[in-house]
Design an enzyme around this catalytic site. Structure first.
Site, PDB file in Angstrom:
ATOM      1  N   CYS A  90       0.801  -1.230   0.211  1.00 61.11           N
ATOM      2  CA  CYS A  90      -0.290   0.227   0.084  1.00 61.11           C
ATOM      3  C   CYS A  90       1.228   1.636   0.182  1.00 61.11           C
ATOM      4  CB  CYS A  90      -1.201   0.176   0.911  1.00 61.11           C
ATOM      5  SG  CYS A  90      -0.123   0.330   2.553  1.00 61.11           S
TER       6      CYS A  90
ATOM      7  N   CYS B 119      20.423 -11.978  10.789  1.00 57.20           N
ATOM      8  CA  CYS B 119      19.740 -13.581  10.503  1.00 57.20           C
ATOM      9  C   CYS B 119      19.005 -13.970   9.611  1.00 57.20           C
ATOM     10  CB  CYS B 119      18.223 -12.455  11.509  1.00 57.20           C
ATOM     11  SG  CYS B 119      17.675 -11.399  10.677  1.00 57.20           S
TER      12      CYS B 119
ATOM     13  N   CYS C  96       0.838  -3.898   8.185  1.00 54.89           N
ATOM     14  CA  CYS C  96       0.709  -3.316   8.543  1.00 54.89           C
ATOM     15  C   CYS C  96      -0.099  -2.574   9.031  1.00 54.89           C
ATOM     16  CB  CYS C  96       1.422  -2.837   7.009  1.00 54.89           C
ATOM     17  SG  CYS C  96       1.040  -1.089   6.163  1.00 54.89           S
TER      18      CYS C  96
ATOM     19  N   HIS D  40       0.878  -8.559   6.345  1.00 53.23           N
ATOM     20  CA  HIS D  40       1.958  -9.111   7.450  1.00 53.23           C
ATOM     21  C   HIS D  40       3.201  -8.813   6.749  1.00 53.23           C
ATOM     22  CE1 HIS D  40       4.924 -11.990   9.399  1.00 53.23           C
ATOM     23  NE2 HIS D  40       5.001 -12.907   8.089  1.00 53.23           N
TER      24      HIS D  40
ATOM     25  N   HIS E 204       7.870 -10.444  11.657  1.00 53.96           N
ATOM     26  CA  HIS E 204       8.042 -10.446  13.039  1.00 53.96           C
ATOM     27  C   HIS E 204       8.937  -9.436  13.566  1.00 53.96           C
ATOM     28  CE1 HIS E 204       6.278 -14.839  11.488  1.00 53.96           C
ATOM     29  NE2 HIS E 204       5.745 -14.301  12.920  1.00 53.96           N
TER      30      HIS E 204
ATOM     31  N   ASP F 162      22.134  -4.956  20.341  1.00 52.29           N
ATOM     32  CA  ASP F 162      22.644  -4.111  20.785  1.00 52.29           C
ATOM     33  C   ASP F 162      22.148  -2.849  19.739  1.00 52.29           C
ATOM     34  OD1 ASP F 162      24.325  -2.301  21.748  1.00 52.29           O
ATOM     35  OD2 ASP F 162      26.157  -2.793  20.733  1.00 52.29           O
TER      36      ASP F 162
ATOM     37  N   ARG G 238      14.515  -6.855  17.861  1.00 54.13           N
ATOM     38  CA  ARG G 238      14.462  -6.663  15.944  1.00 54.13           C
ATOM     39  C   ARG G 238      13.531  -7.020  15.588  1.00 54.13           C
ATOM     40  NH1 ARG G 238      15.634 -11.336  13.215  1.00 54.13           N
ATOM     41  NH2 ARG G 238      15.826 -12.998  15.614  1.00 54.13           N
TER      42      ARG G 238
ATOM     43  N   CYS H 252      12.280  -7.823  12.334  1.00 54.39           N
ATOM     44  CA  CYS H 252      12.844  -8.503  11.036  1.00 54.39           C
ATOM     45  C   CYS H 252      11.718  -8.613   9.956  1.00 54.39           C
ATOM     46  CB  CYS H 252      12.896 -10.374  12.143  1.00 54.39           C
ATOM     47  SG  CYS H 252      13.524 -11.676  11.348  1.00 54.39           S
TER      48      CYS H 252
END
Length: 140
Positions: free
Chosen positions: A54, A69, A100, A106, A109, A117, A123, A125
């Site tokens: 969007c 990661c 969103c 989706h 996570h 740090d 985080r 991801c």
């Protein structure tokens, strides 16, 4: 109503027409792209990361960090109202899904309090395929 929201599909058929197969799988069905395969994993381009579905502003490059990661990682969204967090109990574990806030797509996570740090110790991801990077000279 802003222009991006006015052009956001309201049906799954509309989303299928607008998004590629991989974008649809991730954004609308909650799939995950393979680690280290996304276009924004290692980018250091200065800019704003927007929702690929969007166009909503989600993250800024100033909050992006290397978490090793396999997906782009951010320690904070551009605005707390930009994303919605939902408990995810799939795959036999408890995680926090990031969506969103504008179109409910989706994104990935968020993992909290795991010793990153960063200023927030979070985080986010996020799947590269869920994002579009708008390069800028400077990010506020």
């Amino acid at each position: 109503m802003d222009e991006a929201k006015a052009h956001t599909p309201t049906s799954e058929d509309g989303w299928r027409e607008r998004l590629s197969r991989q974008e649809y799988a991730v954004l609308r069905q909650g799939a995950t792209e393979r680690p280290w395969s996304g276009e924004y994993v290692a980018t250091t381009t200065v800019g704003v990361y927007r929702c690929r579905a969007c166009g909503a502003e989600l993250f800024r490059s100033a909050e992006k960090f290397e978490s090793h990661c396999g997906w782009p990682s951010f320690y904070d969204p551009a605005d707390t109202d930009a994303v919605t967090l939902i408990e995810d109990r799939s795959l036999g574990m408890v995680r926090t899904e990031v969506r969103c806030a504008r179109c409910d797509s989706h994104l990935g996570h968020v993992f909290r309090g795991e010793g990153y740090d960063t200023p927030t110790d979070d985080r986010y991801c996020i799947n590269s395929v869920a994002l579009t990077l708008e390069a800028t000279d400077q990010v506020e």
